[in-house]
Design an enzyme around this catalytic site. Structure first.
Site, mmCIF file in Angstrom:
data_model
loop_
_atom_site.group_PDB
_atom_site.id
_atom_site.type_symbol
_atom_site.label_atom_id
_atom_site.label_comp_id
_atom_site.label_asym_id
_atom_site.label_seq_id
_atom_site.Cartn_x
_atom_site.Cartn_y
_atom_site.Cartn_z
ATOM 1 N N SER A 17 14.303 9.280 -5.586
ATOM 2 C CA SER A 17 13.366 9.317 -4.458
ATOM 3 C C SER A 17 13.819 8.435 -3.292
ATOM 4 O O SER A 17 14.233 7.290 -3.473
ATOM 5 C CB SER A 17 11.976 8.867 -4.919
ATOM 6 O OG SER A 17 11.083 8.835 -3.820
ATOM 7 N N SER A 19 11.613 7.791 -0.954
ATOM 8 C CA SER A 19 10.347 7.268 -0.425
ATOM 9 C C SER A 19 10.377 5.767 -0.147
ATOM 10 O O SER A 19 9.903 5.325 0.905
ATOM 11 C CB SER A 19 9.199 7.603 -1.379
ATOM 12 O OG SER A 19 8.912 8.982 -1.357
ATOM 13 N N THR A 65 5.586 12.625 -6.855
ATOM 14 C CA THR A 65 6.569 13.695 -6.914
ATOM 15 C C THR A 65 6.563 14.323 -8.305
ATOM 16 O O THR A 65 5.702 14.013 -9.140
ATOM 17 C CB THR A 65 7.971 13.169 -6.509
ATOM 18 O OG1 THR A 65 8.878 14.266 -6.408
ATOM 19 C CG2 THR A 65 8.503 12.149 -7.497
ATOM 20 N N LYS A 69 2.096 16.024 -9.650
ATOM 21 C CA LYS A 69 1.242 16.379 -8.517
ATOM 22 C C LYS A 69 -0.102 16.973 -8.933
ATOM 23 O O LYS A 69 -1.127 16.700 -8.301
ATOM 24 C CB LYS A 69 1.989 17.320 -7.574
ATOM 25 C CG LYS A 69 3.185 16.635 -6.920
ATOM 26 C CD LYS A 69 3.911 17.515 -5.935
ATOM 27 C CE LYS A 69 5.074 16.748 -5.313
ATOM 28 N NZ LYS A 69 5.783 17.517 -4.280
ATOM 29 N N GLY A 129 10.002 28.242 -9.160
ATOM 30 C CA GLY A 129 9.080 27.242 -9.681
ATOM 31 C C GLY A 129 7.635 27.599 -9.380
ATOM 32 O O GLY A 129 7.358 28.420 -8.493
ATOM 33 N N GLY A 132 3.391 21.855 -8.609
ATOM 34 C CA GLY A 132 2.614 21.344 -7.491
ATOM 35 C C GLY A 132 3.199 21.650 -6.125
ATOM 36 O O GLY A 132 2.479 22.034 -5.198
ATOM 37 N N ARG A 154 10.123 29.650 -15.351
ATOM 38 C CA ARG A 154 10.192 29.781 -16.805
ATOM 39 C C ARG A 154 8.803 29.870 -17.422
ATOM 40 O O ARG A 154 8.628 30.456 -18.485
ATOM 41 C CB ARG A 154 10.938 28.579 -17.406
ATOM 42 C CG ARG A 154 12.416 28.528 -17.057
ATOM 43 C CD ARG A 154 13.069 27.292 -17.633
ATOM 44 N NE ARG A 154 12.461 26.067 -17.118
ATOM 45 C CZ ARG A 154 12.838 24.844 -17.479
ATOM 46 N NH1 ARG A 154 13.797 24.680 -18.367
ATOM 47 N NH2 ARG A 154 12.250 23.781 -16.954
#
Length: 200
Positions: A17, A19, A65, A69, A129, A132, A154
């Site tokens: 990350s 962030s 992340t 989420k 995917g 979230g 999946r």
């Protein structure tokens, strides 16, 4: 000296990350004194315990992340409109002794496309995917003039939930062979562990 405001990012894994770097630089520019750390719960089930601990120790705000989420959405006691619409959150804030959830994934993604002059009007889009981030991005895409949205994941049951939620708002379905896609959006963690996506 100004009070130190405590922030963190929750993720599994979380070492990738950016962030901490981004928020520390922003805080420096704005003259805000912050402490920012990474927190990595070992399972999704342990997210709430770590989140409660962080906010009980005067935590001010948290980024969230993969894969927490949806857990962050459930943890919060109130939500902004975007978080409510997609039932996931990437930001938690302590506001008036209450944890409020926000979701900026979809808005941020759409703004990024616009900044790069990428139009999605009339496009066939494939989402990789159904977690979230996918929820938030699809929630933003259905508000635009996209021709079709397909989901490849999946976990078929998660895709079915999203298809059921948005099928009355746009042409959305599971991935099918033979469709030419104009834009492929990866919301999976596959790039974090340096593996490849295996298409049918």
């Amino acid at each position: 000296m100004d009070e130190i405001k405590k922030f963190c990012v929750f993720g599994l894994p979380v070492s990738h990350s950016l962030s901490p770097l981004i928020h520390k630089e922003f805080a420096k520019q704005q003259g805000i004194n912050i402490q920012y750390k990474m927190i990595e719960p070992d399972t999704e089930e342990h997210f709430e315990t770590h989140a409660q601990s962080f906010f009980s120790k005067k935590g001010y705000g948290a980024n969230v992340t993969i894969p927490f989420k949806e857990k962050a959405f459930e943890f919060a006691s109130s939500h902004d409109s975007s978080a409510m619409e997609c039932e996931s959150a990437n930001t938690l804030f302590l506001i008036n002794s209450e944890i409020k959830a926000f979701n900026t994934d979809g808005l941020g993604f759409m703004n990024d496309l616009k900044n790069k002059n990428i139009s999605i009007s009339g496009k066939n889009i494939l989402i990789l995917g159904a977690g979230g981030s996918a929820r938030s991005i699809i929630n933003s895409l259905v508000k635009e003039n996209t021709t079709k949205i397909s989901i490849f994941t999946r976990t078929i049951s998660k895709a079915e939930v999203l298809i059921g939620k948005y099928q009355n708002s746009c042409d959305i379905s599971y991935f099918k062979d033979g469709i030419k896609y104009d834009l492929i959006i990866n919301t999976t963690p596959v790039s974090l562990n340096k593996t490849e996506i295996n298409f049918p």
